[in-house]
Every structure is written in C-alpha cells, then in structure tokens.
Design a protein around this motif. Sequence first.
Motif, mmCIF file in Angstrom:
data_model
loop_
_atom_site.group_PDB
_atom_site.id
_atom_site.type_symbol
_atom_site.label_atom_id
_atom_site.label_comp_id
_atom_site.label_asym_id
_atom_site.label_seq_id
_atom_site.Cartn_x
_atom_site.Cartn_y
_atom_site.Cartn_z
ATOM 1 N N MET B 1 0.825 -1.212 0.000
ATOM 2 C CA MET B 1 0.000 0.000 0.000
ATOM 3 C C MET B 1 0.854 1.255 0.000
ATOM 4 N N LEU B 3 0.623 5.206 1.261
ATOM 5 C CA LEU B 3 -0.151 6.137 2.084
ATOM 6 C C LEU B 3 0.408 7.550 2.000
ATOM 7 N N ILE B 19 2.358 4.176 11.089
ATOM 8 C CA ILE B 19 2.003 3.645 9.759
ATOM 9 C C ILE B 19 3.196 2.902 9.148
ATOM 10 N N LEU B 24 1.586 -3.934 5.916
ATOM 11 C CA LEU B 24 0.770 -3.731 4.713
ATOM 12 C C LEU B 24 1.305 -2.585 3.851
ATOM 13 N N VAL B 25 2.171 -1.757 4.451
ATOM 14 C CA VAL B 25 2.550 -0.501 3.808
ATOM 15 C C VAL B 25 3.924 -0.573 3.172
ATOM 16 N N LEU B 65 -4.556 5.349 0.522
ATOM 17 C CA LEU B 65 -5.246 6.054 1.600
ATOM 18 C C LEU B 65 -4.498 7.347 1.908
ATOM 19 N N VAL B 67 -4.301 10.282 4.921
ATOM 20 C CA VAL B 67 -4.663 10.499 6.324
ATOM 21 C C VAL B 67 -4.387 11.963 6.670
ATOM 22 N N ILE B 89 -9.890 8.547 1.710
ATOM 23 C CA ILE B 89 -9.324 9.508 2.659
ATOM 24 C C ILE B 89 -9.841 9.264 4.069
ATOM 25 N N PHE B 90 -8.942 9.411 5.049
ATOM 26 C CA PHE B 90 -9.314 9.356 6.468
ATOM 27 C C PHE B 90 -9.416 10.800 6.948
#
Lengths: 162, 260
Positions: B1, B3, B19, B24-25, B65, B67, B89-90
């Motif tokens: 991912m 971010l 993060i 996952l990132v 994503l 943040v 988006i968060f």
Amino acid sequence: MLYAGLMITDAGPRVLEFNARFGDPETQVIMARMRSDLVPILQGVAEGQLKESKIDWAKEPAACVVLASKGYPEAPETGKEIHGLDAFKAEPDVIVYHAATDERDGKLVTVGGRVLGVTALGANLDAAVQRAYEAIGRIRFEGMFYRKDIGQRALAKLHAPR
Amino acid sequence: MKLLVVGNGGREHALVWKIRQSPLVKDVYCAPGNAGIATLADCVPIETSNIVELADFAQTIKADLTVVGPELPMVLGIADEFHRRELPIFCPSRTAAEIEGSKAFAREFMHRHGIPAPHYEICDSAEAAQAFVKKAPFGYPFVIKADGLAGGKGTLLVQDKSEAKAAVEQIMTDKKFGVAGAKVIMEEFLDGEEISFLVFSDGSRVVPMVSVQDHKRAYDGDQGPNTGGMGTVSPSTILNVDVHKQIMQAAIRACSTPAS
C-alpha cells in the motif's frame, strides 16, 4: 472518528469539546502505546466498514513532554539549532517526535513554537514520566522551555489515599 | 500500500511512525512533513491548505489512503474534494467537521442529543456579549470561547468583569481571531480533572482508544496562556468503569448521527 475533551466533575463527566480528528499531543502517547496495526483501522473508518472491534494496547503507560521555543504561544523564536537527538535512535523506550523542525544547511533547526514531543514508555506512570524528563536533559536548543509537571496531577490522583 | 499523510506536526510524525511499522505498507509520503518525518517518509512540499494540489498528488501516486492530521484542510473541505474524485481519505467531511469548526454548532448538537455539557449561552454580537457580561449569570470565573477555529487559543477564562469585557472586546470588536470570533460562546466554569477520550467510528461501530490527560497551559501549575498542548500522559488515572460507560454512551450517540 471522534475526540471528546471531558471534564470529570463531582456530578459526572461533562463534554467540553468535540473534535473530529486526532489531537496533538494526544496522538503521540496513543501511537506509542498502540500494538495493533493502525492501517486497517484507518482504512475501515475511511471506507465506513470498521472490522476491528478492539485495539491492543501496551500495558505500559506513556508520557509526552513538549519542548517549546521561547515566546510560544504568542511569538515563538525560530531558526535555533537543535542538539542531542542522535543518541535516542538506540533507545526503544523513548521516541522523539518532531513538530516544528526543519533541516537547513545540514543542521536541524526550530521553525515554530512546539518543536519536539519527547515520548517515553515506562513500567508505570512514574517511570514513564521520569524517563521522558531524563531524555529531555540531553536535548537542547536556545530558548527551549517545557513544563516540569507533566503527569503530576495524574500521579497525585494515583497515589492519593482512598 | 501507498499512504499519504497530510500535516507537519508531532501528531503527524506519530502517525507516520506508526504507519511505517505496518506490514501492509510499502510507501509513505507526507505533505509537507518536517525533519523528523523526513527520516521515515518521502516529504513533498505541498501546503496543508492546498487541497486541490494534495488531491492531484494523491491521484498521481495512486495513494491507497490519505490520512489528514490538521484542522485547516479538514475545514477547507479536503474530504469532499477527495470523495468527488473517488480517492480514499481518512478525514471527516466538511459537514461533520463543523462539530469542531463551530463551537456554537457543537454545543447545540450536544444539547439536541442529550450529551452532558456545561451550561452555555451563544452571543452573536459584541452588544449581546457585553449584555451577558453585565448579568454574568454563571458567576466568576467563567469561560469565553471564540466560535471558530483559533489554533487552540480561542478559549479564555475570565476572573472578573473587567477581564470579561476586555475578552469580548479582543474577540468581537478588535477581531483578534478574525471571523472565528464573529460569535462567542459563554460557558460556566467547571472544576475537576480534564481528560481526552478518542474513539474510531465508521458511523455505526465505535472502538475506543486509551484515555489521555493533556496539559493545555504554557507553564507549570497550569499557569500562563492556553496552548495547543504542552504534554500528555496515558492512561488517565481518573477514569473508572462508570465514567467510561457514560462517556462511551455519549460518544455512540454523537457518532451514530449523520453529522459525525
């Protein structure tokens, strides 16, 4: 997400403010204690499908002390070189989060009011607070100031006779 | 991912730090970031107020994503811009953000939903505010808050009539906080311990975070001007099971309405 600032009164909790996002410096101690992976949680909130029902946290309490520039909050001085941060890379129980910092001509300098958030975990709250202040003793920049009583109200409550 | 984190403060450094630890990132970007964040993420020089350029960047790198930390892009409607382009988006939408963008809105929202809060009165002119000061129905000290966002500095505790009059003049006549002070909220002063309580919510499920105690004043012994925050400890030592339950119920009421 929701952030509630509360006053615990004799008559029960009262909401002073609601925020719709992470607080600063609340986030510093929360992230220091979070054991679960943050990313799926953020994704779940963003997609409106939060799968986690619970988050794992470190049992160890955390303390974060903000190092500020002379003049904060009205008119903080800037452009002061920051010394003493290299040592912390090898100390996993202390995390120095940067706020108003920048690198200029190979030097780390202040660029605003709240400069660093020195965050430490400890076996108990006393130890976490003590560890954060011990770390601060090794950091310096011109005009640096910070509160010496972070956590004291919480500790007084903790140690008060019942 | 991939971010993207928006912001340049300690909060954003903490988010990037956490993060970065996720398996996952792969890539983390931060706009605009700071010297500490730069050791963990690729910093890009886009200001937090430039929501169109932030959306362009997220689109270009195909961020999985974004943040958002600070309040400014949130109230400028960054979530709406991202939603329009179908970018994840968060960050709450502008409507949801009103809960912190307007303290008057927040107080009325709490009142409507039966969430326990201090007594308050909203004044939308300097005349109304000075008239309130003349009566001072909550006694002294009481709290005067600018309605809008003032970087955590728009809350003043006044000890007597002359301080109250001066505060109203600063906020409403001299417009110290600009349009943020077009309205003020007068509130009773509450004595007790202050704590912060955060929850993640997707609109139906509410997951609590650990409690935190903040220190808002600049100097030792809770003296000096209000700041964005000078330090925190977690957990709070004053939260018992009963209080926790009451707070969670209030949070669920607040989160399960469309305005959050």
